[in-house]
Design an enzyme around this catalytic site. Sequence first.
Site, PDB file in Angstrom:
ATOM      1  N   SER A   1      23.073  26.938  11.498  1.00  0.00           N
ATOM      2  CA  SER A   1      24.167  27.048  10.546  1.00  0.00           C
ATOM      3  C   SER A   1      25.329  26.258  11.138  1.00  0.00           C
ATOM      4  O   SER A   1      25.342  26.001  12.347  1.00  0.00           O
ATOM      5  CB  SER A   1      24.567  28.525  10.421  1.00  0.00           C
ATOM      6  OG  SER A   1      25.835  28.661   9.813  1.00  0.00           O
TER       7      SER A   1
ATOM      8  N   TYR B   1      26.608  37.210  13.383  1.00  0.00           N
ATOM      9  CA  TYR B   1      25.972  35.995  12.848  1.00  0.00           C
ATOM     10  C   TYR B   1      26.298  34.786  13.723  1.00  0.00           C
ATOM     11  O   TYR B   1      25.410  34.014  14.107  1.00  0.00           O
ATOM     12  CB  TYR B   1      26.468  35.776  11.408  1.00  0.00           C
ATOM     13  CG  TYR B   1      25.756  34.694  10.651  1.00  0.00           C
ATOM     14  CD1 TYR B   1      24.565  34.955   9.975  1.00  0.00           C
ATOM     15  CD2 TYR B   1      26.273  33.399  10.579  1.00  0.00           C
ATOM     16  CE1 TYR B   1      23.919  33.954   9.248  1.00  0.00           C
ATOM     17  CE2 TYR B   1      25.634  32.399   9.864  1.00  0.00           C
ATOM     18  CZ  TYR B   1      24.454  32.685   9.200  1.00  0.00           C
ATOM     19  OH  TYR B   1      23.817  31.697   8.487  1.00  0.00           O
TER      20      TYR B   1
HETATM   21  P1  NAD Z   1      18.022  34.527   1.590  1.00  0.00           P
HETATM   22  O1  NAD Z   1      18.647  35.882   1.668  1.00  0.00           O
HETATM   23  O2  NAD Z   1      17.945  33.841   0.271  1.00  0.00           O
HETATM   24  O3  NAD Z   1      16.569  34.576   2.222  1.00  0.00           O
HETATM   25  C1  NAD Z   1      16.303  35.294   3.400  1.00  0.00           C
HETATM   26  C2  NAD Z   1      14.816  35.401   3.575  1.00  0.00           C
HETATM   27  O4  NAD Z   1      14.568  36.188   4.753  1.00  0.00           O
HETATM   28  C3  NAD Z   1      14.106  36.120   2.430  1.00  0.00           C
HETATM   29  O5  NAD Z   1      12.832  35.553   2.223  1.00  0.00           O
HETATM   30  C4  NAD Z   1      13.957  37.553   2.965  1.00  0.00           C
HETATM   31  O6  NAD Z   1      12.903  38.290   2.360  1.00  0.00           O
HETATM   32  C5  NAD Z   1      13.664  37.254   4.416  1.00  0.00           C
HETATM   33  N1  NAD Z   1      13.912  38.402   5.287  1.00  0.00           N
HETATM   34  C6  NAD Z   1      15.000  39.199   5.337  1.00  0.00           C
HETATM   35  N2  NAD Z   1      14.825  40.165   6.263  1.00  0.00           N
HETATM   36  C7  NAD Z   1      13.599  39.971   6.803  1.00  0.00           C
HETATM   37  C8  NAD Z   1      12.835  40.640   7.791  1.00  0.00           C
HETATM   38  N3  NAD Z   1      13.317  41.712   8.451  1.00  0.00           N
HETATM   39  N4  NAD Z   1      11.602  40.168   8.099  1.00  0.00           N
HETATM   40  C9  NAD Z   1      11.103  39.074   7.436  1.00  0.00           C
HETATM   41  N5  NAD Z   1      11.779  38.401   6.501  1.00  0.00           N
HETATM   42  C10 NAD Z   1      13.008  38.844   6.185  1.00  0.00           C
HETATM   43  O7  NAD Z   1      18.827  33.638   2.658  1.00  0.00           O
HETATM   44  P2  NAD Z   1      19.085  32.068   2.788  1.00  0.00           P
HETATM   45  O8  NAD Z   1      20.480  31.793   2.365  1.00  0.00           O
HETATM   46  O9  NAD Z   1      17.982  31.290   2.187  1.00  0.00           O
HETATM   47  O10 NAD Z   1      19.098  31.924   4.380  1.00  0.00           O
HETATM   48  C11 NAD Z   1      17.989  31.461   5.103  1.00  0.00           C
HETATM   49  C12 NAD Z   1      18.469  31.013   6.470  1.00  0.00           C
HETATM   50  O11 NAD Z   1      19.452  29.999   6.326  1.00  0.00           O
HETATM   51  C13 NAD Z   1      19.126  32.110   7.310  1.00  0.00           C
HETATM   52  O12 NAD Z   1      18.747  31.984   8.650  1.00  0.00           O
HETATM   53  C14 NAD Z   1      20.613  31.814   7.147  1.00  0.00           C
HETATM   54  O13 NAD Z   1      21.360  32.283   8.233  1.00  0.00           O
HETATM   55  C15 NAD Z   1      20.588  30.306   7.098  1.00  0.00           C
HETATM   56  N6  NAD Z   1      21.750  29.687   6.497  1.00  0.00           N
HETATM   57  C16 NAD Z   1      22.091  29.935   5.213  1.00  0.00           C
HETATM   58  C17 NAD Z   1      23.204  29.319   4.678  1.00  0.00           C
HETATM   59  C18 NAD Z   1      23.613  29.542   3.267  1.00  0.00           C
HETATM   60  O14 NAD Z   1      24.701  29.106   2.901  1.00  0.00           O
HETATM   61  N7  NAD Z   1      22.804  30.183   2.440  1.00  0.00           N
HETATM   62  C19 NAD Z   1      23.980  28.459   5.453  1.00  0.00           C
HETATM   63  C20 NAD Z   1      23.595  28.216   6.767  1.00  0.00           C
HETATM   64  C21 NAD Z   1      22.479  28.831   7.276  1.00  0.00           C
END
Ligand code: NAD
Length: 260
Positions: free
Chosen positions: A142, A155
């Site tokens: 991130s 985080y």
């Molecule tokens: P999201 O909430 O849409 O998806 C999260 C996924 O993780 C889902 O498939 C969920 O079922 C799974 N998950 C949650 N808890 C779990 C567990 N205990 N065991 C197994 N799976 C589990 O989130 P996202 O926005 O797609 O984020 C994905 C990654 O990207 C994360 O690591 C997040 O920190 C990172 N990220 C997101 C953003 C953003 O703006 N969305 C920015 C930078 C980084």
Amino acid sequence: MIKGKTALVTGSTSGIGKAIAERLAQAGADIVLNGFGDADEIASLQKEMHSEHGVQVGYSGADLTKPDAIEGMFDYVKKEFGGVDILVNNAGTQFVSPLEDFPVAKWDLIMALNLSAAFHTTRLALGPMKEKGWGRIINTGSAHAKVASPFKAAYVAAKHGLAGLTKVTALEGAEHGVRCNLVCPGYVHTPLVDGQIDDTAKARGMTRDEVVKNVLLAAQPTKEFVTAEQIGGFVAFLCSPDADQINGADLSIDGGWVAQ
Ligand code: NAD
């Protein structure tokens, strides 16, 4: 290079992980999905990916906060797919709170899911990748793996930790054909961010629109969300031969956020 490989993408039932899995499937990799969600929806996602891209699509519902469940997931992938060639450590969660009130259980959860899970998957994947002489490990970091924002103690700490794990993995795999990199997105409008908009609105006494304009996209010079598909494309590139010398890097895809 990707065709015929097996990619395990954690947290791929939603958001960024789903887009990464889609893109790797398009490039010809067999896919193992992981994450929570409605069983019927996950089954149709598997079917769709299989019929659209002609690849095998498995699924593990392992809860990645539990090391035993992660080991079970690896046993499943070994048995059904012969092992993991491409590992994408993507599952993650967020919680927003002033540090002095930060719930200890939330700290523990975020450390377990956003950091320790990647340690467990990597320790299980790395040996067989080294033996095969090829492997790609991509960690979803991130902008918060490089800089901080208030109210995101767990985080930011976990993502900075993941940056360190990425570098160690890159060094240990370097002479064995294994590459490990950290992809650092800015804001992507996924369910995770949607929840964050509500939490930040509460923590800062703002409306949702104010949070999007004045907090989230205020940090992003392009004033546009990154798309999950762009991250999927970037991950596929990191698995291609053109990226063979990219190793141990923390790669921003954030519209210029950390350039400031
Ligand atoms: P999201 O909430 O849409 O998806 C999260 C996924 O993780 C889902 O498939 C969920 O079922 C799974 N998950 C949650 N808890 C779990 C567990 N205990 N065991 C197994 N799976 C589990 O989130 P996202 O926005 O797609 O984020 C994905 C990654 O990207 C994360 O690591 C997040 O920190 C990172 N990220 C997101 C953003 C953003 O703006 N969305 C920015 C930078 C980084």
